[in-house]
Write an enzyme that holds these catalytic residues in place. Structure first.
Site, PDB file in Angstrom:
ATOM      1  N   LYS A  13       0.817  -1.223   0.000  1.00 25.40           N
ATOM      2  CA  LYS A  13       0.000   0.000   0.000  1.00 25.40           C
ATOM      3  C   LYS A  13       0.850   1.272   0.000  1.00 25.40           C
ATOM      4  CE  LYS A  13      -2.653   0.181   3.616  1.00 25.40           C
ATOM      5  NZ  LYS A  13      -2.338   1.234   4.600  1.00 25.40           N
ATOM      6  N   ARG A  82     -10.114   3.176   8.973  1.00 26.00           N
ATOM      7  CA  ARG A  82      -9.521   1.937   9.432  1.00 26.00           C
ATOM      8  C   ARG A  82     -10.572   0.970   9.993  1.00 26.00           C
ATOM      9  NH1 ARG A  82      -4.362   0.629  10.689  1.00 26.00           N
ATOM     10  NH2 ARG A  82      -3.648   2.712  10.283  1.00 26.00           N
ATOM     11  N   ARG A 121      12.113 -10.341   5.131  1.00 25.49           N
ATOM     12  CA  ARG A 121      12.637  -9.026   4.767  1.00 25.49           C
ATOM     13  C   ARG A 121      13.879  -8.622   5.558  1.00 25.49           C
ATOM     14  NH1 ARG A 121       8.354  -4.250   4.550  1.00 25.49           N
ATOM     15  NH2 ARG A 121       8.307  -4.448   6.813  1.00 25.49           N
ATOM     16  N   ARG A 156      14.160  -5.726  10.763  1.00 30.27           N
ATOM     17  CA  ARG A 156      13.431  -4.811  11.646  1.00 30.27           C
ATOM     18  C   ARG A 156      12.801  -5.630  12.765  1.00 30.27           C
ATOM     19  NH1 ARG A 156      10.470  -2.023   6.728  1.00 30.27           N
ATOM     20  NH2 ARG A 156      12.048  -0.540   6.037  1.00 30.27           N
ATOM     21  N   ARG A 167      -1.314  -7.998  13.160  1.00 26.94           N
ATOM     22  CA  ARG A 167      -1.762  -6.908  12.287  1.00 26.94           C
ATOM     23  C   ARG A 167      -2.756  -7.421  11.241  1.00 26.94           C
ATOM     24  NH1 ARG A 167       3.082  -4.423   9.547  1.00 26.94           N
ATOM     25  NH2 ARG A 167       1.540  -3.013   8.695  1.00 26.94           N
TER      26      ARG A 167
END
Ligand SMILES: [Zn+2]
Length: 213
Positions: A13, A82, A121, A156, A167
């Site tokens: 996004k 949201r 990642r 991260r 999430r």
């Protein structure tokens, strides 16, 4: 054109919003960025006092942002609405700065794929280039080392399965239901976000290209 992006985490996004913003010269209005860069002392104090961000604050921030000159020709909303409680606000403010058409773009990506995008990642500590060990085409040539500048790659802290799953669940429970609302009240377009960034971008520009404003 005013665009609302709705997507689960790791659907791209942020990247797509940036690319659309550049191509069509309309600002990328991210509620996350607005909250990170609050300059209103009163709101800052409220946020420092507790983690919960109530809808009045969100509305105030958005109204201030959308009334800026650069939103006159349209904007991209990222991270808002949201949940169902924010739809009312959205309806109230969506055309506050212009009378452009409002469309909703939903980026669809399966949980398993989003999870791989996050868990694998790693990011270069020096140049910021992003790699992913779980995809052949985006693996670094040397394990843990940036192809571009030779610096160390870092993970991260939030890029783990637990955080991603949480999430994703929040998205499924709170955000996805608003798509049903929009189905009856707006133009909703679904884009398959399991494709590459460039393919997804091309699909989105085809949708936007079908309109005159
Ligand atoms: Zn690098």
């Amino acid at each position: 054109m005013n665009i609302v992006f709705i997507a689960p985490p790791a659907a791209g996004k942020g990247a797509q919003s940036g690319m659309i913003s550049k191509k069509y010269d309309i600002p990328h209005v991210s509620i996350g960025d607005l909250l990170r860069n609050i300059d209103d002392e009163e709101i800052k104090k409220q946020l420092d006092a507790g983690a919960f961000v109530d809808n009045n604050i969100i509305e105030k921030l958005l109204v201030n942002r959308l009334l800026k000159d650069d939103c006159k020709n349209g904007y991209i909303l990222d991270g808002f609405p949201r949940n169902k409680s924010q739809i009312e606000i959205y309806e109230r403010i969506k055309n506050i700065s212009n009378d452009k058409k409002n469309i909703v773009i939903v980026l669809d990506v399966l949980k398993e794929l989003g999870e791989k995008r996050i868990i694998g990642r790693s990011v270069c500590s020096n140049c910021g280039l992003v790699f992913n060990d779980l995809f052949e085409e985006s693996k670094p040539k040397v394990d843990g080392i940036c192809d571009n500048c030779g610096s160390k790659l870092n993970k991260r802290k939030d890029d783990n399965k637990e955080t991603y799953d949480h999430r994703y669940d929040v998205y499924m429970n709170e955000t996805k239901p608003i798509i049903d609302y929009f189905k009856d009240h707006a133009d909703v377009y679904h884009v398959d976000s399991s494709k590459s960034i460039d393919e997804v971008f091309s699909d989105i520009t085809n949708i936007i290209g079908g309109f005159n404003d």
